[in-house]
Scaffold this motif. Structure first.
Motif, PDB file in Angstrom:
ATOM      1  N   GLU A 142       3.276  -5.321  -3.791  1.00 29.33           N
ATOM      2  CA  GLU A 142       2.375  -5.258  -2.575  1.00 29.33           C
ATOM      3  C   GLU A 142       2.352  -6.721  -2.007  1.00 29.33           C
ATOM      4  O   GLU A 142       1.541  -7.592  -2.260  1.00 29.33           O
ATOM      5  N   ARG A 165       1.744  -8.064   1.321  1.00 31.51           N
ATOM      6  CA  ARG A 165       0.556  -8.346   1.923  1.00 31.51           C
ATOM      7  C   ARG A 165      -0.631  -9.007   1.125  1.00 31.51           C
ATOM      8  O   ARG A 165      -1.174 -10.009   1.306  1.00 31.51           O
ATOM      9  N   GLU A 166      -0.741  -8.109  -0.071  1.00 32.61           N
ATOM     10  CA  GLU A 166      -1.698  -8.216  -1.043  1.00 32.61           C
ATOM     11  C   GLU A 166      -1.508  -9.627  -1.616  1.00 32.61           C
ATOM     12  O   GLU A 166      -2.472 -10.520  -1.776  1.00 32.61           O
ATOM     13  N   GLU A 189       6.016  -9.533  11.967  1.00 39.87           N
ATOM     14  CA  GLU A 189       5.454  -8.420  11.266  1.00 39.87           C
ATOM     15  C   GLU A 189       5.868  -8.788   9.574  1.00 39.87           C
ATOM     16  O   GLU A 189       6.829  -8.948   9.368  1.00 39.87           O
ATOM     17  N   THR A 190       4.988  -8.711   8.882  1.00 43.65           N
ATOM     18  CA  THR A 190       4.910  -8.843   7.274  1.00 43.65           C
ATOM     19  C   THR A 190       5.048  -7.485   6.672  1.00 43.65           C
ATOM     20  O   THR A 190       3.697  -6.751   6.840  1.00 43.65           O
ATOM     21  N   GLU A 196       4.375  -4.396   4.267  1.00 42.26           N
ATOM     22  CA  GLU A 196       3.470  -4.067   3.134  1.00 42.26           C
ATOM     23  C   GLU A 196       4.056  -4.441   1.626  1.00 42.26           C
ATOM     24  O   GLU A 196       3.273  -4.722   0.908  1.00 42.26           O
ATOM     25  N   PHE A 197       5.254  -3.882   1.618  1.00 39.37           N
ATOM     26  CA  PHE A 197       5.889  -3.850   0.233  1.00 39.37           C
ATOM     27  C   PHE A 197       7.299  -4.615   0.580  1.00 39.37           C
ATOM     28  O   PHE A 197       7.909  -4.586   1.387  1.00 39.37           O
TER      29      PHE A 197
END
Length: 174
Positions: free
Chosen positions: A87, A89-90, A117-118, A120-121
């Motif tokens: 994950e 971004r997390e 854009e980053t 999410e996974f």
């Protein structure tokens, strides 16, 4: 001399591996009991905080042991990556929160910038990626007394480029 150095290096790696495993066994027991205590609803809040400190400290020690084992694996040519979905971004948010607080405590400004854009996974070895970024960001914050630490990322075509800049003293030319 080269053979003697290689033999000494191999002996050191075997020793590190043996000691690391001996340290890990009791540490896992400590962490296991801390986890059990943390889940016990009868533990008062003021003691629960102490249990959390034990768990965090134990996790940190376990991480140091793993890093030491990684060194032995690298020297032995046996390091393997554990590539999985991360994950992303997390992970970036966790690191940013961690170092924003450390920098703020020193009076240093911490800035995170995502160019574009980053995802999410991503697929990566999360433990090693986290370890590398923590080392780099930790040093940037540690050696910056005044000014800013900047952490930026660009992601394109399945490649992430991380840049860490700071206003610290830098590394001497020599």
């Amino acid at each position: 001399a080269k053979q003697a150095a290689d033999a000494a290096n191999q002996a050191k790696s075997r020793y590190i591996t043996a000691v690391s495993h001996e340290l890990r066994t009791p540490l896992n027991s400590i962490l296991g009991y801390a986890q059990i205590l943390d889940g016990d609803p009868t533990i008062p809040d003021h003691r629960r905080q102490a249990i959390k400190v034990i768990r965090r400290s134990g996790d940190h020690l376990l991480s140091l042991i793993e890093e030491t084992l990684d060194l032995a694996r690298i020297e032995g040519g046996k390091l393997s990556l554990d590539i999985q979905a991360v994950e992303f971004r997390e992970l970036l948010q966790q690191l940013t929160r961690m170092f924003e607080l450390q920098a703020a405590n020193k009076g240093v400004h911490f800035r995170f910038v995502a160019h574009g854009e980053t995802p999410e996974f991503v697929r990566a070895d999360e433990r090693r990626l986290r370890q590398i970024l923590i080392n780099l960001l930790g040093n940037a914050v540690k050696f910056t007394e005044v000014g800013t630490v900047s952490f930026s990322i660009r992601h394109a075509h399945d490649i992430a480029l991380f840049e860490i800049e700071d206003t610290g003293p830098g590394i001497g030319q020599e």
